[in-house]
Write a protein that holds these residues in place. Structure first.
Motif, PDB file in Angstrom:
ATOM      1  N   ARG A  92       0.894  -1.161  -0.282  1.00 16.43           N
ATOM      2  CA  ARG A  92      -0.097   0.188  -0.071  1.00 16.43           C
ATOM      3  C   ARG A  92       0.815   1.342  -0.005  1.00 16.43           C
ATOM      4  O   ARG A  92       0.458   2.318  -0.597  1.00 16.43           O
ATOM      5  N   GLU A  93       2.137   1.198   0.617  1.00 20.15           N
ATOM      6  CA  GLU A  93       3.089   2.308   0.600  1.00 20.15           C
ATOM      7  C   GLU A  93       3.824   2.382  -0.578  1.00 20.15           C
ATOM      8  O   GLU A  93       4.603   3.394  -0.705  1.00 20.15           O
ATOM      9  N   GLY A  94       3.758   1.526  -1.548  1.00 23.29           N
ATOM     10  CA  GLY A  94       4.671   1.269  -2.558  1.00 23.29           C
ATOM     11  C   GLY A  94       5.888   0.812  -2.731  1.00 23.29           C
ATOM     12  O   GLY A  94       6.839   1.330  -3.666  1.00 23.29           O
ATOM     13  N   TYR A  95       6.259   0.139  -1.705  1.00 24.19           N
ATOM     14  CA  TYR A  95       7.751  -0.418  -1.645  1.00 24.19           C
ATOM     15  C   TYR A  95       7.832  -1.711  -2.191  1.00 24.19           C
ATOM     16  O   TYR A  95       8.879  -2.042  -2.594  1.00 24.19           O
ATOM     17  N   VAL A  96       6.620  -2.457  -2.291  1.00 20.58           N
ATOM     18  CA  VAL A  96       6.820  -3.821  -2.785  1.00 20.58           C
ATOM     19  C   VAL A  96       5.562  -4.028  -3.705  1.00 20.58           C
ATOM     20  O   VAL A  96       4.486  -3.158  -3.559  1.00 20.58           O
ATOM     21  N   GLU A  97       5.490  -5.009  -4.633  1.00 16.33           N
ATOM     22  CA  GLU A  97       4.351  -5.137  -5.355  1.00 16.33           C
ATOM     23  C   GLU A  97       4.294  -7.105  -5.528  1.00 16.33           C
ATOM     24  O   GLU A  97       5.379  -7.615  -5.509  1.00 16.33           O
ATOM     25  N   VAL A  98       3.113  -7.047  -5.387  1.00 13.92           N
ATOM     26  CA  VAL A  98       2.803  -8.910  -5.658  1.00 13.92           C
ATOM     27  C   VAL A  98       2.954  -9.113  -7.108  1.00 13.92           C
ATOM     28  O   VAL A  98       2.268  -8.459  -7.997  1.00 13.92           O
ATOM     29  N   LEU A  99       3.482 -10.454  -7.508  1.00 13.13           N
ATOM     30  CA  LEU A  99       3.500 -10.791  -8.758  1.00 13.13           C
ATOM     31  C   LEU A  99       2.504 -11.995  -8.935  1.00 13.13           C
ATOM     32  O   LEU A  99       2.751 -12.865  -7.992  1.00 13.13           O
ATOM     33  N   HIS A 100       1.758 -11.852  -9.876  1.00 16.60           N
ATOM     34  CA  HIS A 100       0.836 -13.131  -9.925  1.00 16.60           C
ATOM     35  C   HIS A 100       1.465 -14.562  -9.898  1.00 16.60           C
ATOM     36  O   HIS A 100       2.356 -14.862 -10.925  1.00 16.60           O
ATOM     37  N   LYS A 101       1.152 -15.400  -9.067  1.00 17.63           N
ATOM     38  CA  LYS A 101       1.388 -16.651  -8.996  1.00 17.63           C
ATOM     39  C   LYS A 101       3.172 -16.754  -8.948  1.00 17.63           C
ATOM     40  O   LYS A 101       3.645 -17.851  -8.994  1.00 17.63           O
ATOM     41  N   SER A 102       3.666 -15.702  -8.431  1.00 16.18           N
ATOM     42  CA  SER A 102       5.132 -15.951  -8.560  1.00 16.18           C
ATOM     43  C   SER A 102       5.787 -14.871  -7.275  1.00 16.18           C
ATOM     44  O   SER A 102       6.946 -14.748  -7.351  1.00 16.18           O
ATOM     45  N   GLY A 103       5.122 -14.648  -6.370  1.00  8.37           N
ATOM     46  CA  GLY A 103       5.572 -14.355  -5.081  1.00  8.37           C
ATOM     47  C   GLY A 103       5.593 -12.636  -5.047  1.00  8.37           C
ATOM     48  O   GLY A 103       4.660 -12.091  -5.648  1.00  8.37           O
ATOM     49  N   TRP A 104       6.581 -12.242  -4.554  1.00 10.55           N
ATOM     50  CA  TRP A 104       6.624 -10.686  -4.354  1.00 10.55           C
ATOM     51  C   TRP A 104       7.866 -10.127  -4.975  1.00 10.55           C
ATOM     52  O   TRP A 104       8.942 -10.739  -5.359  1.00 10.55           O
ATOM     53  N   GLN A 105       7.934  -8.640  -5.035  1.00  9.86           N
ATOM     54  CA  GLN A 105       9.144  -8.002  -5.525  1.00  9.86           C
ATOM     55  C   GLN A 105       9.157  -6.778  -5.011  1.00  9.86           C
ATOM     56  O   GLN A 105       8.292  -5.967  -4.674  1.00  9.86           O
ATOM     57  N   ILE A 106      10.512  -6.410  -4.803  1.00  9.56           N
ATOM     58  CA  ILE A 106      10.949  -5.052  -4.306  1.00  9.56           C
ATOM     59  C   ILE A 106      10.746  -4.141  -5.343  1.00  9.56           C
ATOM     60  O   ILE A 106      11.107  -4.449  -6.571  1.00  9.56           O
ATOM     61  N   ARG A 107       9.861  -2.874  -5.363  1.00  8.70           N
ATOM     62  CA  ARG A 107       9.455  -2.269  -6.298  1.00  8.70           C
ATOM     63  C   ARG A 107      10.677  -1.434  -6.909  1.00  8.70           C
ATOM     64  O   ARG A 107      11.339  -0.916  -6.195  1.00  8.70           O
ATOM     65  N   PRO A 108      10.819  -1.557  -8.265  1.00  7.03           N
ATOM     66  CA  PRO A 108      11.887  -0.904  -8.768  1.00  7.03           C
ATOM     67  C   PRO A 108      11.866   0.763  -8.588  1.00  7.03           C
ATOM     68  O   PRO A 108      10.757   1.281  -8.436  1.00  7.03           O
ATOM     69  N   PHE A 109      12.981   1.250  -8.493  1.00  9.49           N
ATOM     70  CA  PHE A 109      12.809   2.882  -8.119  1.00  9.49           C
ATOM     71  C   PHE A 109      12.322   3.429  -9.478  1.00  9.49           C
ATOM     72  O   PHE A 109      12.776   3.346 -10.589  1.00  9.49           O
ATOM     73  N   ASP A 110      11.435   4.386  -9.093  1.00  2.73           N
ATOM     74  CA  ASP A 110      10.788   5.106 -10.188  1.00  2.73           C
ATOM     75  C   ASP A 110      11.173   6.455 -10.093  1.00  2.73           C
ATOM     76  O   ASP A 110      10.503   7.241  -8.927  1.00  2.73           O
TER      77      ASP A 110
END
Length: 235
Positions: free
Chosen positions: A63-81
């Motif tokens: 919700r705070e924009g630090y990680v994102e969920v990947l469909h059927k493959s876990g989580w990811q640290i959100r790339p720097f934008d």
């Protein structure tokens, strides 16, 4: 008869908060790099917790924009934008300048300004030199300027932006020269507000934020590069 001892139960929410704090610290310290992928099981093992509090922590970070969920493959640290961060800095600048304009239009300075003056109008030997502590006070300086304007909604939006840019903004204080710059520039901005020099106060504030934005971007790029090199060497 020996009385039964009662042990306080650790509530799931408390465990979730602990997981959130530890994961966020790891992200801030580049122990996880932007783009890194992981599963809830891997994170549970790392934190020595069950998946439930870990999942709650991850959803909060999402919700705070630090990680994102990947469909059927876990989580990811959100790339720097960096474009997003620049836009957030732009909005922050607009909000703080609007607050300064309101403060300069007030018949009397609110008590919060006096509190800020007591912290930032100090001789050099009384300045805070502990960098983490100064970083917190720097953040609060800008939040209190907006709070002092009396606009609660503006303060709420500004606080949300502060939370979102903290991951890179705190890096500004990895350079000792920023201690002197922070004290000097904050004092100049405050003095202009107290003396109701609205245009000058806003110009000083915009320049202060722009310099901070430039510094943290350079430091972030450098630290990401160093963290990736370290990760490659340890692989």
């Amino acid at each position: 008869m020996i009385p039964k001892l009662k042990f306080a139960k650790v509530l799931p929410d408390s465990l979730a908060s602990q997981a959130y704090t530890r994961l966020k610290a790891d992200i801030f310290d580049f122990h996880f790099l932007p783009g890194d992928r992981f599963s809830e099981n891997e994170m549970s093992e790392r934190l020595q917790m069950s998946r439930t509090p870990v999942r709650e922590a991850l959803f909060r970070l999402q919700r705070e924009g630090y990680v994102e969920v990947l469909h059927k493959s876990g989580w990811q640290i959100r790339p720097f934008d960096f474009q997003m961060f620049e836009q957030l800095y732009d909005v922050r600048s607009v909000l703080e300048c609007a607050a300064v304009e309101q403060l300069c239009a007030m018949p009397e300075a609110p008590p919060l300004l006096q509190q800020l003056a007591e912290l930032w109008f100090v001789p050099e030997h009384e300045r805070i030199t502990d960098v983490p502590t100064l970083s917190v006070h720097d953040e609060r300086f800008h939040e209190q300027l907006v709070e002092a304007s009396g606009n609660a909604e503006m303060a709420r939006i500004h606080h949300d932006i502060t939370e979102r840019i903290r991951v890179i903004r705190r890096l500004e204080f990895t350079k000792e020269m920023r201690i002197e710059v922070t004290y000097t520039e904050h004092a100049h901005i405050l003095r202009a507000i107290i003396e109701k020099r609205s245009c000058q106060a806003k110009d000083l504030l915009r320049a202060h934020i722009a310099l901070s934005q430039s510094e943290v971007k350079k430091i972030t790029i450098q630290m990401l590069h160093q963290a990736r090199l370290a990760a490659q060497l340890s692989a």
